[in-house]
Design a protein around this motif. Structure first.
Motif, mmCIF file in Angstrom:
data_model
loop_
_atom_site.group_PDB
_atom_site.id
_atom_site.type_symbol
_atom_site.label_atom_id
_atom_site.label_comp_id
_atom_site.label_asym_id
_atom_site.label_seq_id
_atom_site.Cartn_x
_atom_site.Cartn_y
_atom_site.Cartn_z
ATOM 1 N N LEU A 61 8.137 2.124 -14.239
ATOM 2 C CA LEU A 61 7.711 2.533 -12.910
ATOM 3 C C LEU A 61 6.545 1.674 -12.472
ATOM 4 O O LEU A 61 5.969 0.913 -13.264
ATOM 5 C CB LEU A 61 7.330 4.020 -12.891
ATOM 6 C CG LEU A 61 6.237 4.489 -13.855
ATOM 7 C CD1 LEU A 61 4.859 4.430 -13.185
ATOM 8 C CD2 LEU A 61 6.505 5.905 -14.333
ATOM 9 N N SER A 62 6.181 1.809 -11.188
ATOM 10 C CA SER A 62 5.018 1.104 -10.645
ATOM 11 C C SER A 62 3.960 2.125 -10.267
ATOM 12 O O SER A 62 4.281 3.202 -9.765
ATOM 13 C CB SER A 62 5.400 0.301 -9.399
ATOM 14 O OG SER A 62 6.482 -0.556 -9.667
ATOM 15 N N SER A 63 2.700 1.776 -10.483
ATOM 16 C CA SER A 63 1.598 2.680 -10.161
ATOM 17 C C SER A 63 0.330 1.869 -9.991
ATOM 18 O O SER A 63 0.166 0.816 -10.615
ATOM 19 C CB SER A 63 1.412 3.713 -11.277
ATOM 20 O OG SER A 63 0.302 4.549 -11.026
ATOM 21 N N ASP A 64 -0.562 2.372 -9.123
ATOM 22 C CA ASP A 64 -1.870 1.727 -9.007
ATOM 23 C C ASP A 64 -2.946 2.586 -9.660
ATOM 24 O O ASP A 64 -4.130 2.500 -9.316
ATOM 25 C CB ASP A 64 -2.218 1.442 -7.544
ATOM 26 C CG ASP A 64 -2.341 2.707 -6.702
ATOM 27 O OD1 ASP A 64 -1.952 3.784 -7.196
ATOM 28 O OD2 ASP A 64 -2.802 2.620 -5.554
ATOM 29 N N ARG A 65 -2.549 3.404 -10.637
ATOM 30 C CA ARG A 65 -3.472 4.356 -11.273
ATOM 31 C C ARG A 65 -4.638 3.688 -11.983
ATOM 32 O O ARG A 65 -5.695 4.289 -12.146
ATOM 33 C CB ARG A 65 -2.710 5.234 -12.265
ATOM 34 C CG ARG A 65 -2.142 4.515 -13.475
ATOM 35 C CD ARG A 65 -1.284 5.431 -14.310
ATOM 36 N NE ARG A 65 -0.088 5.865 -13.595
ATOM 37 C CZ ARG A 65 0.751 6.791 -14.041
ATOM 38 N NH1 ARG A 65 0.518 7.381 -15.189
ATOM 39 N NH2 ARG A 65 1.815 7.115 -13.349
ATOM 40 N N SER A 66 -4.462 2.476 -12.456
ATOM 41 C CA SER A 66 -5.554 1.804 -13.171
ATOM 42 C C SER A 66 -6.047 0.576 -12.428
ATOM 43 O O SER A 66 -6.689 -0.290 -13.002
ATOM 44 C CB SER A 66 -5.086 1.395 -14.575
ATOM 45 O OG SER A 66 -4.007 0.486 -14.494
ATOM 46 N N SER A 67 -5.753 0.526 -11.117
ATOM 47 C CA SER A 67 -6.138 -0.632 -10.323
ATOM 48 C C SER A 67 -6.835 -0.171 -9.057
ATOM 49 O O SER A 67 -6.513 0.877 -8.496
ATOM 50 C CB SER A 67 -4.892 -1.454 -9.949
ATOM 51 O OG SER A 67 -5.207 -2.446 -8.994
#
Length: 680
Positions: A438-444
């Protein structure tokens, strides 16, 4: 004369210093004025990153100037900044917060909103709402909840922001409740390495065979020398197994970007999104290309059924059989912004009439990035229109394309985060969350990145060993089990309890061969078939053993094999528990739930075939309810038990014999309850 000269010299040098100081401060003031002017221009152009940067420089410059004036000459140096309207400091702070908010840098936005919430509410009415969203995105859920509640108390109009605040408040409560989920240890979500996630956006996992494909924003060598254009371009990259990362050879026109791809099973056809910026807005369309002799031919834009003129269609997903295309579009006929649609594909990949997936899937907000997992019959997609963790969340819904869908369910934490989670892909395994991405911006702070996702699936088998003649439990029976297909040992040895009970984890095997043995009894063997869905299912398997009768020398005694007495747990037209074996089973399940606090059970009630469908559904529900009440009395929370009446839908034994006669014993067997386990 001498005296005057000395007097003049005392003040001559300080005067020069004051002039120099004044010039210096005037220069500083001019710089701070220019910072704000540039910031205002960037803000008007919606270049929020640059706007925030220059507003910050402006405030820093004002701070420096305010502390650098022992001779109070700053009045002469602040002529232009003095033209700013009263309250401009408030405006600058608000715009800094707003700029960070709009580029999803919520940590920085939160700090500025913390000050801005004290400003004039009539000038900045949505500050508390945006502050709450920033706090929620920064993991401060209790504080965020207070901001949403305060905003809703102050903001009484029934408008879009009110609805957003209500949804965000529900999100906060959902998150705080979901943090307590007891099966979180079964999930593993990990960010992929630097090959997949260098600086910038890396998203939309896809692939075919052993080749992994994704979209990435990376510098294009052809644009590095062009100073008027950004060298960072979205394009499609692939990583074949055992090889190195490479950009695909799919043609990319000048001034366009492309990505979000989906491949047919053989890898010889791709559907992908291509977009251009028009009037400051990305306009997207779906294209397809075929691979010939190892090279992709010139992409062709799909017809108006998919790509309606003046609207965007994007994020294609082709079904495993290559017959259907799912996609997102903001074209007319939907329920909100972007909706999910599907279109049939003919043998030449021409798309037929597109159909909206309907109101059970689509919302008034954005519903995007569809992925259909054929093995489990599950649609996974991203939406920001339902209660969840915040931003885009991934949801799942069971069903078949073109038919009705089950109410979508949030995949929950840790699959979803408080930021954007979008673009799901499974490599083709039978389990939805096995070998998934999946794609996520949780750590960006800025961009989507690629993550792997995996779930440890568990399936249990439990049951009771009884004496076939007396129907009493047998203690100390040795239980073993093998995979029916491979003969792999699933359970080497386990002894039944003093109540004849056994329980073991069966792994992912679909059919288990279970054997029970006990001294003085003939061994027995039974095959248990488990459902193929994603639920962790408990199959309650009863095994009865026939006692060995020792021959005596008396010829008149004849060895006879006892028969098993079938006793249904319920009498005809009754919902009262009366069978000893039923109590043993319920006690076994009660013990299981007490040992495994993360499990829940559905109790399904069945009847024989006498009576109407409606009546038997109610009778089946009453039987399931009787079991639930028994388990609640034994200390199980009612919230962990659900009941459903199935009625006469599914007999396990035919109720008529081969010659058409009634079989009362079969009816007893069909008057039953069944149990299905899942995770809370």
């Amino acid at each position: 004369m001498q005296t005057f000269f000395l007097y003049a010299s005392r003040f001559y040098k300080p005067t020069l210093f004051a002039l120099a100081l004044s010039c210096c401060v005037m220069a500083k003031a001019q710089f701070t004025y220019d910072y704000k002017k540039n910031a205002d221009n960037f803000y008007a152009k919606k270049d929020y990153f640059s706007a925030a940067t220059y507003y910050e420089k402006y405030l820093e410059g004002k701070k420096d100037a305010a502390g650098f004036d022992p001779y109070q000459v700053t009045k002469a140096s602040t002529a232009k900044p003095a033209k700013a309207k009263p309250g401009s400091y408030d405006q600058v702070v608000y715009r800094i917060a707003d700029s960070y908010f709009k580029i999803n840098d919520f940590a920085k936005a939160e700090k500025r909103y913390a000050e801005a919430v004290n400003f004039d509410k009539t000038l900045y009415p949505d500050t508390k709402l945006n502050y709450g969203i920033s706090l929620r995105a920064d993991g401060k859920y209790a504080e965020a909840q207070k901001q949403f509640e305060s905003y809703l108390q102050e903001h009484t109009p029934s408008d879009a922001t009110t609805e957003l605040a209500k949804k965000e408040l529900a999100n906060c409560k959902f998150i705080q409740g979901h943090q307590k989920r007891k099966d979180a240890a079964l999930y593993t979500v990990q960010k992929l390495g630097s090959t997949y996630n260098p600086q910038g956006a890396n998203y939309a996992p896809s692939g075919y065979g052993s080749t992994f494909v994704f979209t990435s924003t990376r510098p294009d060598s052809a644009l590095l020398k062009n100073k008027k254009k950004s060298p960072y371009v979205n394009n499609i990259y692939q990583l074949p197994a055992g090889s190195s990362l490479e950009k695909t050879t799919i043609a990319l026109p000048e001034n366009a970007e492309q990505g979000v791809s989906s491949f047919t099973a053989d890898g010889n056809q791709v559907f992908f999104t291509r977009w251009v910026k028009k009037d400051g807005k990305n306009m997207a369309a779906i294209y397809t290309s075929h691979k010939k002799d190892g090279k992709w031919d010139e992409p062709v834009k799909l017809g108006t059924s998919v790509n309606e003129e003046g609207y965007s269609s994007q994020q294609p997903n082709v079904s495993a059989d290559g017959k259907t295309l799912l996609f997102a579009s903001d074209k007319p006929g939907g329920y909100g912004k972007f909706d999910l649609w599907y279109a049939p594909l003919d043998a030449s990949a021409q798309a037929g009439k597109a159909t909206n997936l309907g109101s059970s899937i689509n919302t008034a907000a954005d519903d995007e990035a569809p992925f259909y997992h054929q093995p489990s019959g599950t649609l996974v997609y991203a939406t920001n229109g339902k209660v969840g963790m915040g931003g885009f969340d991934l949801f799942e819904s069971k069903g078949n394309i073109g038919a009705a869908w089950v109410e979508p369910k949030n995949l929950g934490s840790p699959i979803n985060s408080v930021k954007d989670d979008i673009y799901f892909y499974n490599t083709g395994t039978g389990k939805l969350l096995k070998n998934a991405f999946l794609s996520s911006d949780r750590s960006s702070a800025c961009c989507l990145e690629l993550f792997s996702a995996d779930k440890l699936y568990r399936k249990y088998v439990s049951g009771v060993v009884t004496d076939c003649q007396t129907n009493l439990p047998i203690e100390g029976a040795v239980i073993s089990a093998k995979d029916n297909a491979t003969s792999k040992v699933v359970l080497a040895s386990q002894q039944s309890s003093d109540q004849g009970k056994y329980l073991f984890e069966s792994g992912l095997s679909q059919a288990i061969k279970i054997q029970a043995a006990k001294d003085g009894y003939n061994s027995a063997e039974i095959t248990a078939t488990q459902p193929s869905d994603d639920m962790d299912t408990l199959a309650n398997i009863g095994i009865c053993l026939v006692k060995i009768i020792i021959d005596t020398p008396k010829p008149e005694i004849v060895k006879a094999e006892p028969k098993r007495t079938e006793v249904g747990p319920f009498g005809f037209d009754e919902a009262k528990l009366r069978d000893k074996g039923m109590f043993v089973t319920l006690d076994s399940l009660t013990g299981l739930l007490k040992r495994e606090p993360h499990l829940a059970i559905e109790i399904g009630g069945y009847t024989d075939e006498i009576g109407t469908v409606e009546y038997n559904v109610k009778l089946g529900e009453a039987r399931a309810k009787a079991c639930m009440e028994y388990m609640v009395q034994k200390g199980i929370e009612a919230s962990r038990l659900t009941i459903k009446g199935y009625g006469k839908c599914c007999p396990i034994v035919p109720e008529t014999t081969a010659d058409g006669k009634d079989n009362p014993e079969a009816r007893k067997v069909n008057r039953r309850v069944e149990f299905k386990i899942s995770y809370l």
